[in-house]
Write a protein that holds these residues in place. Structure first.
Motif, PDB file in Angstrom:
ATOM      1  N   TYR A  72       0.825  -1.210   0.000  1.00 20.47           N
ATOM      2  CA  TYR A  72       0.000   0.000   0.000  1.00 20.47           C
ATOM      3  C   TYR A  72       0.858   1.257   0.000  1.00 20.47           C
ATOM      4  O   TYR A  72       1.804   1.386   0.780  1.00 20.47           O
ATOM      5  CB  TYR A  72      -0.926   0.008   1.216  1.00 20.47           C
ATOM      6  CG  TYR A  72      -1.765   1.258   1.321  1.00 20.47           C
ATOM      7  CD1 TYR A  72      -2.782   1.524   0.407  1.00 20.47           C
ATOM      8  CD2 TYR A  72      -1.512   2.189   2.329  1.00 20.47           C
ATOM      9  CE1 TYR A  72      -3.557   2.678   0.510  1.00 20.47           C
ATOM     10  CE2 TYR A  72      -2.275   3.346   2.445  1.00 20.47           C
ATOM     11  CZ  TYR A  72      -3.294   3.585   1.519  1.00 20.47           C
ATOM     12  OH  TYR A  72      -4.033   4.736   1.624  1.00 20.47           O
ATOM     13  N   TYR A  73       0.476   2.192  -0.911  1.00 19.19           N
ATOM     14  CA  TYR A  73       1.153   3.492  -0.941  1.00 19.19           C
ATOM     15  C   TYR A  73       0.199   4.525  -1.513  1.00 19.19           C
ATOM     16  O   TYR A  73      -0.441   4.306  -2.552  1.00 19.19           O
ATOM     17  CB  TYR A  73       2.419   3.455  -1.792  1.00 19.19           C
ATOM     18  CG  TYR A  73       3.082   4.811  -1.928  1.00 19.19           C
ATOM     19  CD1 TYR A  73       3.831   5.343  -0.881  1.00 19.19           C
ATOM     20  CD2 TYR A  73       2.929   5.575  -3.076  1.00 19.19           C
ATOM     21  CE1 TYR A  73       4.418   6.596  -0.973  1.00 19.19           C
ATOM     22  CE2 TYR A  73       3.513   6.821  -3.184  1.00 19.19           C
ATOM     23  CZ  TYR A  73       4.256   7.338  -2.135  1.00 19.19           C
ATOM     24  OH  TYR A  73       4.830   8.576  -2.229  1.00 19.19           O
ATOM     25  N   THR A  94      -0.004   9.016  -1.761  1.00 14.90           N
ATOM     26  CA  THR A  94       0.543  10.325  -1.397  1.00 14.90           C
ATOM     27  C   THR A  94      -0.404  11.087  -0.472  1.00 14.90           C
ATOM     28  O   THR A  94       0.027  11.995   0.250  1.00 14.90           O
ATOM     29  CB  THR A  94       0.811  11.152  -2.660  1.00 14.90           C
ATOM     30  OG1 THR A  94      -0.396  11.237  -3.438  1.00 14.90           O
ATOM     31  CG2 THR A  94       1.901  10.515  -3.507  1.00 14.90           C
ATOM     32  N   LEU A 121       0.170   9.133   3.505  1.00 15.08           N
ATOM     33  CA  LEU A 121       1.536   8.669   3.722  1.00 15.08           C
ATOM     34  C   LEU A 121       1.712   8.009   5.082  1.00 15.08           C
ATOM     35  O   LEU A 121       2.500   7.075   5.224  1.00 15.08           O
ATOM     36  CB  LEU A 121       2.508   9.846   3.588  1.00 15.08           C
ATOM     37  CG  LEU A 121       2.703  10.427   2.182  1.00 15.08           C
ATOM     38  CD1 LEU A 121       3.656  11.616   2.234  1.00 15.08           C
ATOM     39  CD2 LEU A 121       3.233   9.364   1.234  1.00 15.08           C
ATOM     40  N   SER A 126       1.001   4.407   4.690  1.00 17.18           N
ATOM     41  CA  SER A 126       1.640   3.708   3.574  1.00 17.18           C
ATOM     42  C   SER A 126       2.654   2.696   4.089  1.00 17.18           C
ATOM     43  O   SER A 126       3.252   2.874   5.159  1.00 17.18           O
ATOM     44  CB  SER A 126       2.334   4.705   2.638  1.00 17.18           C
ATOM     45  OG  SER A 126       1.376   5.542   2.009  1.00 17.18           O
ATOM     46  N   ASP A 127       2.851   1.625   3.283  1.00 20.64           N
ATOM     47  CA  ASP A 127       3.760   0.548   3.690  1.00 20.64           C
ATOM     48  C   ASP A 127       5.220   0.939   3.519  1.00 20.64           C
ATOM     49  O   ASP A 127       5.579   1.742   2.643  1.00 20.64           O
ATOM     50  CB  ASP A 127       3.491  -0.712   2.861  1.00 20.64           C
ATOM     51  CG  ASP A 127       2.185  -1.392   3.257  1.00 20.64           C
ATOM     52  OD1 ASP A 127       1.668  -1.078   4.344  1.00 20.64           O
ATOM     53  OD2 ASP A 127       1.690  -2.220   2.466  1.00 20.64           O
ATOM     54  N   LEU A 159       9.689   4.100   2.115  1.00 18.46           N
ATOM     55  CA  LEU A 159       8.290   4.000   1.737  1.00 18.46           C
ATOM     56  C   LEU A 159       8.181   3.244   0.418  1.00 18.46           C
ATOM     57  O   LEU A 159       9.064   3.337  -0.439  1.00 18.46           O
ATOM     58  CB  LEU A 159       7.673   5.388   1.595  1.00 18.46           C
ATOM     59  CG  LEU A 159       7.390   6.142   2.900  1.00 18.46           C
ATOM     60  CD1 LEU A 159       7.061   7.600   2.617  1.00 18.46           C
ATOM     61  CD2 LEU A 159       6.235   5.484   3.662  1.00 18.46           C
ATOM     62  N   THR A 179       7.213   3.538  -2.486  1.00 17.72           N
ATOM     63  CA  THR A 179       6.821   4.447  -3.563  1.00 17.72           C
ATOM     64  C   THR A 179       6.820   3.703  -4.899  1.00 17.72           C
ATOM     65  O   THR A 179       7.353   2.594  -5.023  1.00 17.72           O
ATOM     66  CB  THR A 179       7.786   5.631  -3.642  1.00 17.72           C
ATOM     67  OG1 THR A 179       9.095   5.135  -3.987  1.00 17.72           O
ATOM     68  CG2 THR A 179       7.877   6.366  -2.311  1.00 17.72           C
ATOM     69  N   CYS A 208       8.746   5.563   9.847  1.00 19.14           N
ATOM     70  CA  CYS A 208       9.428   5.754   8.557  1.00 19.14           C
ATOM     71  C   CYS A 208      10.771   6.434   8.782  1.00 19.14           C
ATOM     72  O   CYS A 208      10.959   7.157   9.772  1.00 19.14           O
ATOM     73  CB  CYS A 208       8.568   6.570   7.607  1.00 19.14           C
ATOM     74  SG  CYS A 208       8.216   8.260   8.150  1.00 19.14           S
ATOM     75  N   CYS A 266       6.073  11.633   7.537  1.00 14.76           N
ATOM     76  CA  CYS A 266       4.958  11.152   6.733  1.00 14.76           C
ATOM     77  C   CYS A 266       3.617  11.707   7.198  1.00 14.76           C
ATOM     78  O   CYS A 266       2.634  11.680   6.465  1.00 14.76           O
ATOM     79  CB  CYS A 266       4.906   9.633   6.775  1.00 14.76           C
ATOM     80  SG  CYS A 266       4.645   8.988   8.453  1.00 14.76           S
ATOM     81  N   HIS A 307       2.975   2.534  10.208  1.00 13.13           N
ATOM     82  CA  HIS A 307       3.377   1.806   9.000  1.00 13.13           C
ATOM     83  C   HIS A 307       3.484   0.304   9.241  1.00 13.13           C
ATOM     84  O   HIS A 307       3.845  -0.128  10.347  1.00 13.13           O
ATOM     85  CB  HIS A 307       4.738   2.302   8.491  1.00 13.13           C
ATOM     86  CG  HIS A 307       4.775   3.760   8.184  1.00 13.13           C
ATOM     87  ND1 HIS A 307       4.141   4.325   7.107  1.00 13.13           N
ATOM     88  CD2 HIS A 307       5.378   4.791   8.844  1.00 13.13           C
ATOM     89  CE1 HIS A 307       4.364   5.624   7.079  1.00 13.13           C
ATOM     90  NE2 HIS A 307       5.105   5.937   8.141  1.00 13.13           N
TER      91      HIS A 307
END
Length: 436
Positions: free
Chosen positions: A167-168, A170, A173, A176-177, A194, A196, A268, A273, A390
């Motif tokens: 999962y990601y 913007t 964040l 997000s993984d 991240l 991305t 992160c 994030c 995360h």
């Protein structure tokens, strides 16, 4: 005398060199050449004897040359006679029989050994050409290549889907993984980041087939033969096998794999994030509010001093004025300075009974008040941080070499040698386009 002549004639009959040359005989045993030399020498010798009596001798051959010719003729005669004697000797025929017996025994042995060598060559050829396949390898090889390509594409797509599942967003964040990956084949390490889109593509690009198509086909072929040998409790025997898509899928399943361990509640690396916003008192407003309050107090308190300044002018006695200043005005100005002296940038002055300074203080207040009216009481404060929300994917991408695959498939030494012969056979086979 008569007996001597008879013996001479008998010897002449026995001497084969003295016979006439048979020009119609096409079998050249060497005897005809000896006869020619012997009869020529004999005629020359007879002619020389005749010339002594009626013809003058012009050239006399050297004695050594003549003796050599005679010795040659005698030697040839001796060889012929000895050869005839050998042929009539029983020992000669015994030796011939022994030689024949040796040949009778040796020839089958040679044939057996030759057949064994030919059998070994045939076996090597069968191994090198994958003779166990249902069709000629030149026909089945392109199909096997297609099976391998399909298996690689399928495995690559599986890995791509796995990476894309991380999962990601913007816009999100903080949830997000994160991903960390180690590649076994070259030791490449992707540090935690991240997941991305750019990092995901980098991970996908590390997918590797690690072996060529030719190596893959040879591995699959030998593994299929190994399975047949296991079923039949044999080793190294060539059975009929068939290349299938499943066989190559099994190869890719063994050759390329990955693991994924997920750790929750992680931070992160950049710790940026998550963005938090909150309403807080505006420091600028608070500062202006203080200035307005102080300027108002300065204005009002100075206005309270003005009446005493005005009364001062009604006293005409100088001594009385001095006492009035000390008792009613000076201490009030001193107190005002204690409270507002550091705030008001101008030292208080008493001209026009203090009204001029009061006007200044009124302007100072008005300025601060106007600025305060245009300043919000609160502001939005933005804080960048990480809320430890995360999930971290710790990925291990395992890509095995051909030796690792053979070890995983429990190849014996025979199986490994079989693979090498098959692989090299594919490379030198002019009927297939094998890669290096």
């Amino acid at each position: 005398m008569a007996k001597r002549k008879i013996v001479a004639k008998e010897l002449e009959k026995v001497n084969p060199l003295n016979k006439k040359i048979d020009k119609n005989d096409t079998t050249d045993t060497g005897v005809e050449s000896l006869r020619l030399g012997y009869r020529t020498a004999k005629k020359t010798y007879t002619a020389s004897k005749s010339a002594v009596h009626g013809v003058k001798l012009l050239y006399k051959a050297p004695v050594k040359t003549v003796r050599a010719a005679i010795w040659t003729v005698r030697a040839a005669s001796t060889v012929f006679v000895h050869t005839a004697a050998i042929l009539l000797n029983p020992l000669f025929w015994i030796l011939v029989v022994i030689l024949l017996l040796i040949l009778v025994i040796a020839v089958p042995c040679v044939m057996i050994l030759g057949g064994g060598a030919a059998g070994g060559t045939t076996t090597n050829k069968a191994v090198g050409t994958a003779a166990g396949s249902k069709q000629e390898i030149s026909t089945i090889f392109p199909q096997a290549e297609e099976f391998f390509d399909n298996a690689c594409t399928t495995k690559q797509n599986e890995f791509n889907s796995f990476v894309d599942s991380m999962y990601y967003s913007t816009d999100d964040l903080q949830h997000s993984d994160l991903v960390y990956m180690v590649c076994s084949n070259d030791g490449t390490v992707f540090q935690t980041s991240l997941a991305t889109d750019n990092r995901k593509q980098q991970l996908k690009d590390k997918f590797s087939k690690s072996i060529s198509k030719t190596e893959a086909i040879a591995l699959v072929y030998v593994n299929l033969e190994k399975q047949k040998n296991t079923e039949n409790n044999t080793e190294g025997q060539i059975y009929e096998i068939e290349f299938t898509q499943q066989a190559f899928d099994d190869l890719l399943g063994m050759m390329v794999s990955w693991s994924d361990t997920v750790y929750g509640g992680q931070e992160c690396p950049q710790k940026n994030c998550s963005v938090h916003q909150e309403e807080i008192p505006n420091p600028a407003y608070d500062d202006l509010f203080y200035k307005v309050d102080m300027s108002a107090g300065a204005f009002n308190d100075w206005g309270n001093i003005i009446p005493y300044l005005e009364n001062l002018h009604s006293i005409h006695d100088g001594h009385a004025q001095s006492q009035y200043w000390d008792n009613n005005i000076q201490w009030r100005i001193d107190n005002w300075n204690i409270v507002y002296g550091d705030f008001v940038p101008v030292y208080p002055y008493t001209s026009n009974d203090g009204n001029d300074f009061l006007s200044y203080l009124g302007g100072l207040y008005a300025g601060y008040a106007d600025e305060l009216d245009n300043t919000p009481q609160t502001i939005t404060k933005t804080t960048v941080t990480c809320d430890h929300l995360h999930n971290l994917h710790s990925v291990g991408l395992n890509i095995l070499s051909k030796d690792d695959v053979m070890a995983a498939w429990n190849f014996s030494d025979v199986d490994k040698e079989w693979f090498e012969i098959t692989y090299k056979g594919f490379q030198v086979n002019p009927d297939i386009n094998a890669d290096p």
